[in-house]
Write an enzyme that holds these catalytic residues in place. Structure first.
Site, PDB file in Angstrom:
ATOM      1  N   ASN A  32      56.427  12.126  15.644  1.00 56.67           N
ATOM      2  CA  ASN A  32      55.750  11.323  15.042  1.00 56.67           C
ATOM      3  C   ASN A  32      56.418  10.810  13.623  1.00 56.67           C
ATOM      4  O   ASN A  32      55.873   9.857  12.812  1.00 56.67           O
ATOM      5  CB  ASN A  32      54.373  11.763  14.628  1.00 56.67           C
ATOM      6  CG  ASN A  32      54.557  13.083  13.607  1.00 56.67           C
ATOM      7  OD1 ASN A  32      55.465  13.425  13.378  1.00 56.67           O
ATOM      8  ND2 ASN A  32      53.453  13.540  13.196  1.00 56.67           N
ATOM      9  N   GLN A  86      58.457  21.892  20.855  1.00 61.53           N
ATOM     10  CA  GLN A  86      59.008  22.133  19.625  1.00 61.53           C
ATOM     11  C   GLN A  86      58.421  21.470  18.166  1.00 61.53           C
ATOM     12  O   GLN A  86      58.784  21.746  17.343  1.00 61.53           O
ATOM     13  CB  GLN A  86      60.455  21.602  19.325  1.00 61.53           C
ATOM     14  CG  GLN A  86      61.179  22.050  20.658  1.00 61.53           C
ATOM     15  CD  GLN A  86      61.541  23.612  20.867  1.00 61.53           C
ATOM     16  OE1 GLN A  86      62.051  24.154  19.657  1.00 61.53           O
ATOM     17  NE2 GLN A  86      61.210  24.073  21.927  1.00 61.53           N
ATOM     18  N   GLN A  89      54.226  21.330  12.149  1.00 57.19           N
ATOM     19  CA  GLN A  89      54.607  20.688  10.667  1.00 57.19           C
ATOM     20  C   GLN A  89      55.400  22.188  10.098  1.00 57.19           C
ATOM     21  O   GLN A  89      54.859  23.263  10.039  1.00 57.19           O
ATOM     22  CB  GLN A  89      52.995  20.958   9.960  1.00 57.19           C
ATOM     23  CG  GLN A  89      53.341  20.800   8.422  1.00 57.19           C
ATOM     24  CD  GLN A  89      53.831  19.330   7.926  1.00 57.19           C
ATOM     25  OE1 GLN A  89      53.625  18.324   8.569  1.00 57.19           O
ATOM     26  NE2 GLN A  89      54.934  19.606   7.214  1.00 57.19           N
ATOM     27  N   TYR A 154      52.134  28.852   7.391  1.00 56.71           N
ATOM     28  CA  TYR A 154      53.016  28.408   8.461  1.00 56.71           C
ATOM     29  C   TYR A 154      53.197  29.791   9.582  1.00 56.71           C
ATOM     30  O   TYR A 154      53.101  29.586  10.942  1.00 56.71           O
ATOM     31  CB  TYR A 154      54.289  28.119   7.978  1.00 56.71           C
ATOM     32  CG  TYR A 154      55.249  27.841   8.940  1.00 56.71           C
ATOM     33  CD1 TYR A 154      55.322  26.707   9.839  1.00 56.71           C
ATOM     34  CD2 TYR A 154      56.515  28.800   9.231  1.00 56.71           C
ATOM     35  CE1 TYR A 154      56.214  26.433  10.729  1.00 56.71           C
ATOM     36  CE2 TYR A 154      57.174  28.675  10.438  1.00 56.71           C
ATOM     37  CZ  TYR A 154      57.119  27.546  10.996  1.00 56.71           C
ATOM     38  OH  TYR A 154      58.242  27.015  11.955  1.00 56.71           O
ATOM     39  N   LYS A 158      52.185  29.677  13.531  1.00 59.61           N
ATOM     40  CA  LYS A 158      53.168  30.130  14.771  1.00 59.61           C
ATOM     41  C   LYS A 158      52.502  31.169  15.455  1.00 59.61           C
ATOM     42  O   LYS A 158      52.688  31.443  16.645  1.00 59.61           O
ATOM     43  CB  LYS A 158      54.539  30.323  13.988  1.00 59.61           C
ATOM     44  CG  LYS A 158      55.145  29.046  13.841  1.00 59.61           C
ATOM     45  CD  LYS A 158      55.247  28.116  15.010  1.00 59.61           C
ATOM     46  CE  LYS A 158      56.191  27.029  14.732  1.00 59.61           C
ATOM     47  NZ  LYS A 158      56.445  26.224  16.003  1.00 59.61           N
ATOM     48  N   ILE A 195      71.383  26.707   3.834  1.00 58.24           N
ATOM     49  CA  ILE A 195      73.043  26.485   4.178  1.00 58.24           C
ATOM     50  C   ILE A 195      73.287  24.936   3.789  1.00 58.24           C
ATOM     51  O   ILE A 195      74.267  24.739   3.015  1.00 58.24           O
ATOM     52  CB  ILE A 195      73.214  26.683   5.543  1.00 58.24           C
ATOM     53  CG1 ILE A 195      72.998  28.171   5.887  1.00 58.24           C
ATOM     54  CG2 ILE A 195      74.531  26.292   5.917  1.00 58.24           C
ATOM     55  CD1 ILE A 195      73.428  28.847   7.508  1.00 58.24           C
TER      56      ILE A 195
END
Length: 328
Positions: A32, A86, A89, A154, A158, A195
């Site tokens: 999206n 996959q 949010q 989050y 999950k 990173i």
């Protein structure tokens, strides 16, 4: 083979779509293009996949739409042999600010997908989960039997996602596999991750900023290792119904990581420190014995090699990827 990748223009989903196209499969990528980070990065991913298809590899189609559209999801899943789920949010800190949105996308969207798959001829659904499901460690490394007490919305979303996948496997006979990713990094990763942020700042003569005292540890996993597992699931049904860690076992402190990036790019810089976010996990470290036993997984890239590869890629793509260059 027809492959649907949700979140197929994002970081991991985009790499999966690219790999599947390169392998000659017919790929549909659903995304999206939510501007959680610069959508130009996703556009580069799409262009790369289209170029691969034009060169005579597999086919590639982008569907710019939303996982929450159940009717659309039904149509896309009906045409897919394999589904790589996959889409999510992302962002621990963002989830703390807006937990309802995380629930709608990550949980409700996943139910849309699983419902579509159980009513179709889908051969397997591979679900992206996260080490965030574990929360505060009772012991390390985390194995899959470790208690799951996530410390962010989050992480909760999950955990619900993978548990719904498990239930759909057990109750409805839908072949599912859930992969608990541990801090994935590599080309086209979100530029606000540690990173990429360290590299960007060092390249511009600015010191890396560490949130907290830097003693937090992470099991950083190079994206090519993630791709190996996902590709393996095209040919092996040994893991159906399973939930598995996918990490590197290459545990490193954030402060050590910052020093590694600094020493490769700008050794004269001093490290800086900022306030740590309470929703960030203190430590992550994967026990990968289960995925090794079932699929033969062995991570191939250690953190120092991976950082070096990422720095080389970053330099070559700095003009469009680096926010300080792109937005100047």
């Amino acid at each position: 083979m027809d492959v649907l990748v949700t979140g197929g223009a994002g970081f991991i989903g985009g790499h999966i779509a690219e790999r599947m196209t390169r392998l000659g499969h017919d790929v549909t990528a659903l995304d999206n293009f939510e501007p959680f980070y610069n959508v130009g990065i996703k556009e580069h991913t799409v262009e790369q996949c289209r170029e691969l298809a034009a060169e005579g590899n597999g086919s590639y189609e982008l569907v710019n739409d939303d996982l929450r559209d159940a009717e659309l999801v039904n149509e896309l899943v009906a045409d897919a042999d394999y589904v790589y789920h996959q889409a999510a949010q992302a962002g621990v800190r963002a989830s703390v600010k807006n937990p309802r949105k995380v629930n709608e996308i990550n949980i409700d969207g996943t139910i849309n997908l699983l419902e579509a798959a159980r009513n179709s001829d889908t051969e397997r659904v591979v679900v992206a989960s996260s080490s965030s499901v574990y929360g505060k460690p009772q012991y390390l490394p985390y194995d899959e039997d470790h208690p799951t007490t996530p410390v962010s919305p989050y992480g909760v979303s999950k955990l619900a996602t993978e548990q719904y996948a498990r239930v759909y496997s057990e109750v409805y006979g839908l072949p599912t596999v859930s992969l608990r990713y541990f801090t994935v990094y590599g080309p086209r990763m979100r530029p606000n991750m540690a990173i990429s942020n360290f590299v960007s700042r060092c390249l511009h003569g600015e010191p890396p900023v560490i949130y907290g005292d830097g003693s937090q540890t992470r099991d950083f996993t190079f994206v090519d290792d993630i791709l190996w597992v996902n590709e393996k699931l095209l040919e092996s049904d040994a893991a159906d119904g399973e939930i598995m860690n996918v990490g590197s076992t290459d545990n490193i402190a954030i402060k050590t990581l910052a020093k590694e990036v600094r020493d490769q790019l700008a050794p004269e810089l001093e490290l800086e420190y900022g306030e740590r976010n309470d929703a960030d996990a203190e430590h992550t470290h994967a026990d990968i014995s289960k995925v090794n036993e079932l699929l033969g997984y062995e991570p191939a890239t250690d953190i120092r090699e991976g950082v070096g590869e990422f720095i080389d890629w970053y330099r070559a793509n700095e003009e469009w990827y680096d926010p300080l260059v792109r937005d100047s």
